[in-house]
Design a protein around this motif. Structure first.
Motif, PDB file in Angstrom:
ATOM      1  N   ALA A 105       2.710   8.363 -11.942  1.00 13.79           N
ATOM      2  CA  ALA A 105       2.505   7.041 -12.537  1.00 13.79           C
ATOM      3  C   ALA A 105       1.033   6.661 -12.560  1.00 13.79           C
ATOM      4  CB  ALA A 105       3.305   5.995 -11.763  1.00 13.79           C
ATOM      5  N   ILE A 106       0.273   7.135 -11.577  1.00 18.09           N
ATOM      6  CA  ILE A 106      -1.149   6.805 -11.477  1.00 18.09           C
ATOM      7  C   ILE A 106      -1.988   7.676 -12.401  1.00 18.09           C
ATOM      8  CG2 ILE A 106      -3.141   6.792  -9.917  1.00 18.09           C
ATOM      9  CD1 ILE A 106      -1.013   6.261  -7.639  1.00 18.09           C
ATOM     10  N   THR A 107      -1.701   8.969 -12.429  1.00 16.67           N
ATOM     11  CA  THR A 107      -2.544   9.906 -13.181  1.00 16.67           C
ATOM     12  C   THR A 107      -2.143  10.036 -14.649  1.00 16.67           C
ATOM     13  OG1 THR A 107      -1.152  11.755 -12.438  1.00 16.67           O
ATOM     14  CG2 THR A 107      -3.116  11.237 -11.121  1.00 16.67           C
ATOM     15  N   ARG A 185       3.027  16.029   3.696  1.00 14.27           N
ATOM     16  CA  ARG A 185       2.574  15.462   4.961  1.00 14.27           C
ATOM     17  C   ARG A 185       1.074  15.148   4.922  1.00 14.27           C
ATOM     18  NH1 ARG A 185       5.220  15.627   9.971  1.00 14.27           N
ATOM     19  NH2 ARG A 185       3.865  15.304  11.778  1.00 14.27           N
ATOM     20  N   GLY A 186       0.336  15.923   4.124  1.00 15.90           N
ATOM     21  CA  GLY A 186      -1.094  15.697   4.040  1.00 15.90           C
ATOM     22  C   GLY A 186      -1.506  14.664   2.999  1.00 15.90           C
ATOM     23  N   TYR A 187      -0.520  14.062   2.343  1.00 17.06           N
ATOM     24  CA  TYR A 187      -0.804  13.096   1.277  1.00 17.06           C
ATOM     25  C   TYR A 187      -0.420  11.702   1.740  1.00 17.06           C
ATOM     26  CZ  TYR A 187      -0.273  10.751  -3.284  1.00 17.06           C
ATOM     27  OH  TYR A 187      -0.350   9.887  -4.345  1.00 17.06           O
ATOM     28  N   ASP A 188      -1.394  10.824   1.863  1.00 17.30           N
ATOM     29  CA  ASP A 188      -1.154   9.432   2.253  1.00 17.30           C
ATOM     30  C   ASP A 188      -1.080   8.581   0.991  1.00 17.30           C
ATOM     31  OD1 ASP A 188      -1.024   6.894   3.280  1.00 17.30           O
ATOM     32  OD2 ASP A 188      -3.034   6.913   4.162  1.00 17.30           O
ATOM     33  N   PRO A 189       0.106   8.101   0.618  1.00 21.89           N
ATOM     34  CA  PRO A 189       0.216   7.339  -0.626  1.00 21.89           C
ATOM     35  C   PRO A 189      -0.295   5.908  -0.516  1.00 21.89           C
ATOM     36  CG  PRO A 189       2.342   7.427   0.455  1.00 21.89           C
ATOM     37  CD  PRO A 189       1.411   8.277   1.277  1.00 21.89           C
ATOM     38  N   GLY A 190      -0.514   5.414   0.704  1.00 25.47           N
ATOM     39  CA  GLY A 190      -0.902   4.018   0.891  1.00 25.47           C
ATOM     40  C   GLY A 190      -2.044   3.552   0.010  1.00 25.47           C
ATOM     41  N   PRO A 191      -3.200   4.233   0.036  1.00 23.79           N
ATOM     42  CA  PRO A 191      -4.321   3.791  -0.796  1.00 23.79           C
ATOM     43  C   PRO A 191      -4.074   3.938  -2.293  1.00 23.79           C
ATOM     44  CG  PRO A 191      -5.069   5.213   0.997  1.00 23.79           C
ATOM     45  CD  PRO A 191      -3.581   5.324   0.939  1.00 23.79           C
ATOM     46  N   ARG A 192      -3.098   4.763  -2.668  1.00 26.53           N
ATOM     47  CA  ARG A 192      -2.831   5.028  -4.085  1.00 26.53           C
ATOM     48  C   ARG A 192      -1.837   4.036  -4.699  1.00 26.53           C
ATOM     49  NH1 ARG A 192      -5.903   8.041  -6.847  1.00 26.53           N
ATOM     50  NH2 ARG A 192      -4.345   9.340  -7.890  1.00 26.53           N
ATOM     51  N   LEU A 193      -0.943   3.507  -3.888  1.00 26.87           N
ATOM     52  CA  LEU A 193       0.136   2.674  -4.411  1.00 26.87           C
ATOM     53  C   LEU A 193      -0.343   1.465  -5.213  1.00 26.87           C
ATOM     54  CD1 LEU A 193       2.676   2.791  -1.431  1.00 26.87           C
ATOM     55  CD2 LEU A 193       2.730   4.110  -3.560  1.00 26.87           C
ATOM     56  N   PRO A 194      -1.423   0.771  -4.820  1.00 21.40           N
ATOM     57  CA  PRO A 194      -1.871  -0.377  -5.619  1.00 21.40           C
ATOM     58  C   PRO A 194      -2.335  -0.009  -7.027  1.00 21.40           C
ATOM     59  CG  PRO A 194      -2.766  -0.500  -3.394  1.00 21.40           C
ATOM     60  CD  PRO A 194      -2.157   0.868  -3.546  1.00 21.40           C
ATOM     61  N   LEU A 195      -2.514   1.281  -7.300  1.00 25.72           N
ATOM     62  CA  LEU A 195      -2.971   1.730  -8.612  1.00 25.72           C
ATOM     63  C   LEU A 195      -1.822   1.888  -9.606  1.00 25.72           C
ATOM     64  CD1 LEU A 195      -5.530   4.466  -7.482  1.00 25.72           C
ATOM     65  CD2 LEU A 195      -5.983   2.065  -8.023  1.00 25.72           C
ATOM     66  N   ILE A 196      -0.592   1.780  -9.131  1.00 23.72           N
ATOM     67  CA  ILE A 196       0.571   1.910 -10.019  1.00 23.72           C
ATOM     68  C   ILE A 196       0.634   0.683 -10.920  1.00 23.72           C
ATOM     69  CG2 ILE A 196       3.099   1.981 -10.103  1.00 23.72           C
ATOM     70  CD1 ILE A 196       2.995   3.557  -7.469  1.00 23.72           C
ATOM     71  N   ASN A 197       0.830   0.930 -12.219  1.00 20.99           N
ATOM     72  CA  ASN A 197       0.792  -0.167 -13.181  1.00 20.99           C
ATOM     73  C   ASN A 197       1.985  -0.131 -14.126  1.00 20.99           C
ATOM     74  OD1 ASN A 197      -0.349  -2.470 -14.389  1.00 20.99           O
ATOM     75  ND2 ASN A 197      -1.335  -1.234 -15.977  1.00 20.99           N
ATOM     76  N   CYS A 198       3.158   0.106 -13.590  1.00 19.06           N
ATOM     77  CA  CYS A 198       4.367   0.034 -14.407  1.00 19.06           C
ATOM     78  C   CYS A 198       5.459  -0.620 -13.575  1.00 19.06           C
ATOM     79  CB  CYS A 198       4.795   1.422 -14.883  1.00 19.06           C
ATOM     80  SG  CYS A 198       5.320   2.537 -13.574  1.00 19.06           S
ATOM     81  N   PRO A 199       6.478  -1.207 -14.213  1.00 20.75           N
ATOM     82  CA  PRO A 199       7.568  -1.814 -13.452  1.00 20.75           C
ATOM     83  C   PRO A 199       8.185  -0.804 -12.490  1.00 20.75           C
ATOM     84  CG  PRO A 199       7.720  -2.413 -15.771  1.00 20.75           C
ATOM     85  CD  PRO A 199       6.654  -1.352 -15.673  1.00 20.75           C
ATOM     86  N   THR A 200       8.296  -1.200 -11.231  1.00 19.08           N
ATOM     87  CA  THR A 200       8.694  -0.259 -10.179  1.00 19.08           C
ATOM     88  C   THR A 200       9.782  -0.829  -9.296  1.00 19.08           C
ATOM     89  OG1 THR A 200       6.451   0.676 -10.116  1.00 19.08           O
ATOM     90  CG2 THR A 200       7.864   1.104  -8.212  1.00 19.08           C
ATOM     91  N   LEU A 201      10.771   0.005  -9.019  1.00 18.12           N
ATOM     92  CA  LEU A 201      11.790  -0.317  -8.022  1.00 18.12           C
ATOM     93  C   LEU A 201      11.487   0.455  -6.752  1.00 18.12           C
ATOM     94  CD1 LEU A 201      14.534  -1.483  -7.050  1.00 18.12           C
ATOM     95  CD2 LEU A 201      15.613   0.568  -8.037  1.00 18.12           C
ATOM     96  N   VAL A 202      11.314  -0.265  -5.661  1.00 21.98           N
ATOM     97  CA  VAL A 202      11.210   0.349  -4.343  1.00 21.98           C
ATOM     98  C   VAL A 202      12.619   0.332  -3.759  1.00 21.98           C
ATOM     99  CG1 VAL A 202      10.195   0.210  -2.047  1.00 21.98           C
ATOM    100  CG2 VAL A 202       8.835  -0.419  -4.060  1.00 21.98           C
ATOM    101  N   LEU A 203      13.206   1.494  -3.609  1.00 21.48           N
ATOM    102  CA  LEU A 203      14.589   1.638  -3.167  1.00 21.48           C
ATOM    103  C   LEU A 203      14.610   2.263  -1.782  1.00 21.48           C
ATOM    104  CD1 LEU A 203      17.633   1.499  -3.875  1.00 21.48           C
ATOM    105  CD2 LEU A 203      17.381   3.733  -4.972  1.00 21.48           C
ATOM    106  N   SER A 204      15.412   1.697  -0.896  1.00 22.19           N
ATOM    107  CA  SER A 204      15.499   2.256   0.448  1.00 22.19           C
ATOM    108  C   SER A 204      16.905   2.076   0.998  1.00 22.19           C
ATOM    109  CB  SER A 204      14.474   1.588   1.375  1.00 22.19           C
ATOM    110  OG  SER A 204      14.368   2.298   2.600  1.00 22.19           O
ATOM    111  N   VAL A 221       2.778  -2.043  -4.006  1.00 19.02           N
ATOM    112  CA  VAL A 221       2.983  -1.652  -5.401  1.00 19.02           C
ATOM    113  C   VAL A 221       3.071  -2.895  -6.277  1.00 19.02           C
ATOM    114  CG1 VAL A 221       4.454  -0.434  -7.045  1.00 19.02           C
ATOM    115  CG2 VAL A 221       4.201   0.447  -4.710  1.00 19.02           C
ATOM    116  N   PRO A 222       2.151  -3.085  -7.204  1.00 16.09           N
ATOM    117  CA  PRO A 222       2.242  -4.231  -8.119  1.00 16.09           C
ATOM    118  C   PRO A 222       3.501  -4.129  -8.994  1.00 16.09           C
ATOM    119  CG  PRO A 222       0.069  -3.183  -8.209  1.00 16.09           C
ATOM    120  CD  PRO A 222       0.961  -2.263  -7.444  1.00 16.09           C
TER     121      PRO A 222
END
Length: 257
Positions: A105-107, A185-204, A221-222
């Protein structure tokens, strides 16, 4: 439901497809396959063209040419979409599949319609330590490596038939299967998540190990909304497929799909 292969420049990618309409791509967790979604596809395919892929190095797909990182797997999804002539899709990812979906979604934002991050592999500020499945498992003459794969597959105490499904996927991924876990495990999504720019469902799901970070993911996530499935296990797409699919369908309907 049909099975087929897409010939990408990286190798053949195996996938399962069912239904007609706008495409939904489903991305599996580490050392898994499109089999993860076989119970979900019939529900989504009632309205959409649901497609689940085997990442390179998993299931029936070819091995990647080198140890792939999250960005490499995300590019693989784009290449797969190009092979099928898909210009834009809703993308669903589970666990590490959610990390890859987020990176996609970011790239490649122009290729995204909507995004579903299911139990994103992110611990946030909880301080929990995830189980470490990054240790190498070498083929042993006495078959003892099979017990290690069974142990990993049975970590969460799932029913035997689910453990067997996961075990088979570990066997198919083979000794190189840990590469995907290592990359995740080596990928931290935290700093990347604010860059998402589409409607998103966070499901858990409440029994998933990443449930504790779901609220934090939603804040990061915006344009996101949060849906929690009560008593849902880590492999919710296998064990509670209808509830999993309905959460996605409700989100898409609310988003005007």
């Amino acid at each position: 439901m049909k099975k087929a292969y897409a010939d990408t420049r990286e190798g053949q990618i195996h996938y399962r497809i069912e239904g007609k309409g706008k495409p939904i791509l489903l991305l599996h967790m580490a050392e898994a396959s499109s089999d993860e979604y076989t119970r979900v596809l019939p529900f989504l395919s009632k309205k959409y063209c649901a497609i689940a892929i085997d990442f390179l190095g998993n299931g029936e797909s070819d091995k990647p040419p080198y140890p792939y990182q999250m960005i490499d797997h995300a590019q693989t999804v784009v290449n797969f979409m190009d092979c099928l002539g898909i210009k834009k899709a809703t993308v669903v990812g589970h666990h590490i599949g959610a990390k890859i979906a987020a990176e996609l979604a970011i790239t490649s934002p122009k290729r995204m319609n909507k995004l579903v991050l299911s139990s994103l592999g992110y611990w946030g500020k909880t301080g929990n330590n995830p189980p470490d499945f990054t240790g190498s498992v070498e083929i042993q003459p006495d078959g003892s490596h099979l017990m290690e794969w069974w142990r990993r597959a049975s970590t969460w105490g799932d029913p035997p038939e689910i453990v067997e499904e996961r075990f088979i996927e570990y066997v198919k991924a083979g000794p190189r299967g840990v590469e995907m876990h290592r990359a995740g495990r080596g990928y931290d999504p935290g700093p990347r998540l604010p860059l998402i720019n589409c409607p998103t469902l966070v499901l858990s799901a409440t029994h998933d190990p990443f449930y504790s970070a779901a609220e934090e993911v939603k804040r990061l996530v915006p344009k996101s909304k949060l849906t929690i499935i009560e008593n849902g296990p880590p492999w919710i797409d296998r064990i509670m497929p209808e509830q999993f699919a309905n959460a996605i369908l409700d989100f898409l309907k609310a988003s005007g799909e």
